[in-house]
Design an enzyme around this catalytic site. Structure first.
Site, PDB file in Angstrom:
ATOM      1  N   ALA A 304       5.494   1.485  12.202  1.00 20.82           N
ATOM      2  CA  ALA A 304       4.153   1.298  12.748  1.00 20.82           C
ATOM      3  C   ALA A 304       3.105   1.706  11.741  1.00 20.82           C
ATOM      4  CB  ALA A 304       3.984   2.115  14.029  1.00 20.82           C
ATOM      5  N   CYS A 305       1.967   1.016  11.779  1.00 17.93           N
ATOM      6  CA  CYS A 305       0.789   1.343  10.981  1.00 17.93           C
ATOM      7  C   CYS A 305       1.180   1.468   9.499  1.00 17.93           C
ATOM      8  CB  CYS A 305       0.128   2.599  11.521  1.00 17.93           C
ATOM      9  SG  CYS A 305      -1.588   2.824  11.008  1.00 17.93           S
TER      10      CYS A 305
END
Length: 570
Positions: A304-305
């Site tokens: 994620a991210c």
């Protein structure tokens, strides 16, 4: 197997979706920061426009004058948006003084926007102007002052001034203990390992950069292919196992997935040379351990991210070296192809600003977590700064005790080298320009990555705007790509467990077309959380079921410290 919800049968209300999804911040900008010279340059550009076209400014001054006359004569129909919580107190409508005050503010805001729309600016100049003027307008809101905030004055009178004393105490504590940043959360109720990150497991591998945590199964049978989660390096891994009702990790365990999670060490100055190459090598060591412990030849991976940026680099390197151990891959709220036009604040990024950001972290050895938190907060000043100024200082209240905000404020440092590598991603666009850039010791080329992909974005995400996340669907050589749009912001898009009656998501059911407009034209709205659909997708790619292990680890990888490990407390 988890069942996905049925579609509503209707298409997306695209006008509403575009409005709600309008980005307010974006991509890598918080890692770059805002150079003083870039801010001054944006202001100078506005001053030049003012001097060069005084007739347009005069026109809007006259319009402002007309608004003032209407306000004074009580004929103005200007009123705040009912959804604007700043002006929710009844006094803004009932008290003539406050009603006039908010109308003056709204008139100034309206005419400022009209003036900017009237200027002959290119796309980047307009975005810069919008960002600068937006910050100014937000800052001068009457609600940010004691005299201009009726609810704060009422609170002071009702408490005999105690609320003001408490507010002064809160401000002092922030200056002394929170690096001058207004507190967003009451951290006292939370303790990692006690009421956060409580899933049972153990560290099964540790090196200088990370701990690998394996979690104890909750089902009699588990899928043959395990799942490895690569979290962002700028926050701590327990976002995957927050409170029990928001734990994505627990949901995986309940559905027979065998999860492993990397917990990155919070680096110090002496770790300044850890870059993308070193982080990739650590993930490869984690994959070695996962395969050895489970006996699986492949590992499904999620990131994620900024962890997704690392994951994309890993996949490119594995493809280049012929390493076939990566299975199905999930990217969550991750921008691999950032663009200045993704957001107003992104328009302020300049070569000069990037050079200064790299220089600052190189001199310090790290980009401090507090600096990142401050940068993220100023992407949405009304929600993440002024809202808490009013609550904590003017009302004298404690900030909310909210587990997601607690985690969000538990930021970690970024090494100078990794920071530089992330800035290089912004500069050189290696994922969008295959075969042209060296990163982590190889020539990046996502066209060679053919794994099945599940890509998640959030409609109201101000950190990684959903349309920027969508561009990732066009970068890989994969035939099977699923794009899911969650009706939430950056963190809530991920932490979206079943049970929320307001939850919904969108998907099209086929490989994403080239543009977001094409995708919007064919996507369908589904009620509920996207987790069940993801679990169905993942389990189809997780092999057959086998008997769950009674203990974690293996002979070569014995259990060390209990989950959530030791690095999480650095």
């Amino acid at each position: 197997m988890a069942k996905s919800g049925k579609g509503t049968g209707g298409k997306i209300n695209t006008s509403k979706l575009k409005l709600e999804g309008e980005p307010e911040g974006g991509g890598l900008n918080p890692m770059i920061g805002l150079a003083r010279e870039d801010l001054v340059g944006a202001v100078s550009m506005l001053l030049k426009q003012t001097a060069g076209k005084p007739d347009k400014l005069l026109k809007h001054w006259q319009s402002m004058g007309d608004d003032v006359i209407k306000i004074v004569s009580n004929k103005s129909d200007l009123a705040p948006d009912p959804r604007d919580r700043r002006f929710g107190d009844p006094a803004w409508q009932a008290n003539p003084f406050y009603k006039a005050g908010v109308q003056y503010y709204l008139a100034a805001q309206k005419n400022m926007v009209a003036w900017l729309d009237d200027l002959e600016l290119d796309e980047l100049e307009r975005a810069r102007a919008n960002f600068i003027t937006g910050m100014i307008v937000d800052a001068v809101s009457p609600t940010n002052t004691l005299a201009g905030n009726p609810s704060a004055l009422k609170k002071a009178m009702d408490t005999g001034g105690v609320s003001l004393l408490k507010g002064l105490k809160n401000a002092y504590n922030d200056m002394v203990h929170n690096d001058g940043l207004v507190s967003q959360v009451d951290s006292r109720p939370f303790k990692v390992g006690e009421n956060l990150a409580t899933s049972e497991g153990a560290v099964v591998f540790r090196n200088e950069m990370m701990e690998l945590i394996q979690y104890q199964p909750l089902t009699d049978q588990v899928c043959e292919i395990p799942l490895l989660t690569v979290p962002p390096q700028i926050n701590k891994a327990y976002i995957n196992d927050l409170s029990p009702d928001k734990s994505m990790l627990r949901y995986q365990l309940m559905n027979g997935i065998e999860p492993f999670v990397i917990s990155w060490r919070n680096p110090s100055v002496e770790h300044r040379d850890w870059g993308m190459a070193e982080y990739i090598d650590s993930i490869l060591e984690a994959i070695d351990a996962v395969c050895a412990i489970t006996g699986s030849k492949t590992v499904n991976i999620a990131g994620a991210c900024s962890g997704g940026i690392t994951l994309a680099t890993l996949l490119s390197k594995m493809a280049a070296s012929g390493d076939k151990r990566a299975g199905a891959v999930t990217f969550m709220v991750c921008v691999l192809y950032p663009d200045k036009t993704d957001s107003d604040v992104g328009a302020l990024v300049s070569d000069h600003g990037i050079a200064l950001a790299r220089k600052r972290s190189r001199e310090k050895g790290i980009l401090e977590g507090a600096s990142l938190s401050r940068a993220f907060a100023w992407l949405r000043p009304n929600d993440l700064v002024w809202n808490y100024v009013v609550n904590n200082y003017l009302h004298g209240e404690d900030p909310p005790a909210f587990d997601i905000l607690y985690w969000n404020n538990d930021a970690t440092n970024l090494t100078a080298q990794l920071h530089s590598d992330y800035l290089s991603v912004y500069e050189t666009q290696p994922f969008a320009n295959p075969g042209t850039t060296e990163l982590a010791g190889h020539s990046v080329d996502l066209r060679k990555v053919d794994n099945d992909l599940f890509i998640l974005a959030g409609v109201t995400d101000h950190i990684t705007p959903w349309k920027a996340c969508y561009r990732s669907t066009q970068l890989f050589g994969s035939d099977n790509i699923e794009f899911i749009l969650s009706q939430s912001g950056h963190i809530q898009a991920i932490l979206n467990p079943p049970g929320n009656p307001k939850a919904k998501y969108y998907r099209s059911g086929r490989k994403p077309p080239e543009t977001t407009d094409q995708w919007l034209g064919e996507a369908t709205e589904y009620p509920g959380s996207w987790w069940p659909y993801w679990m169905e997708w993942l389990k189809k790619r997780s092999g057959a079921e086998k008997k769950a292990p009674k203990t974690v680890g293996a002979k070569a990888y014995p259990p060390l410290d209990a989950a959530p490990g030791t690095y999480v407390f650095d």
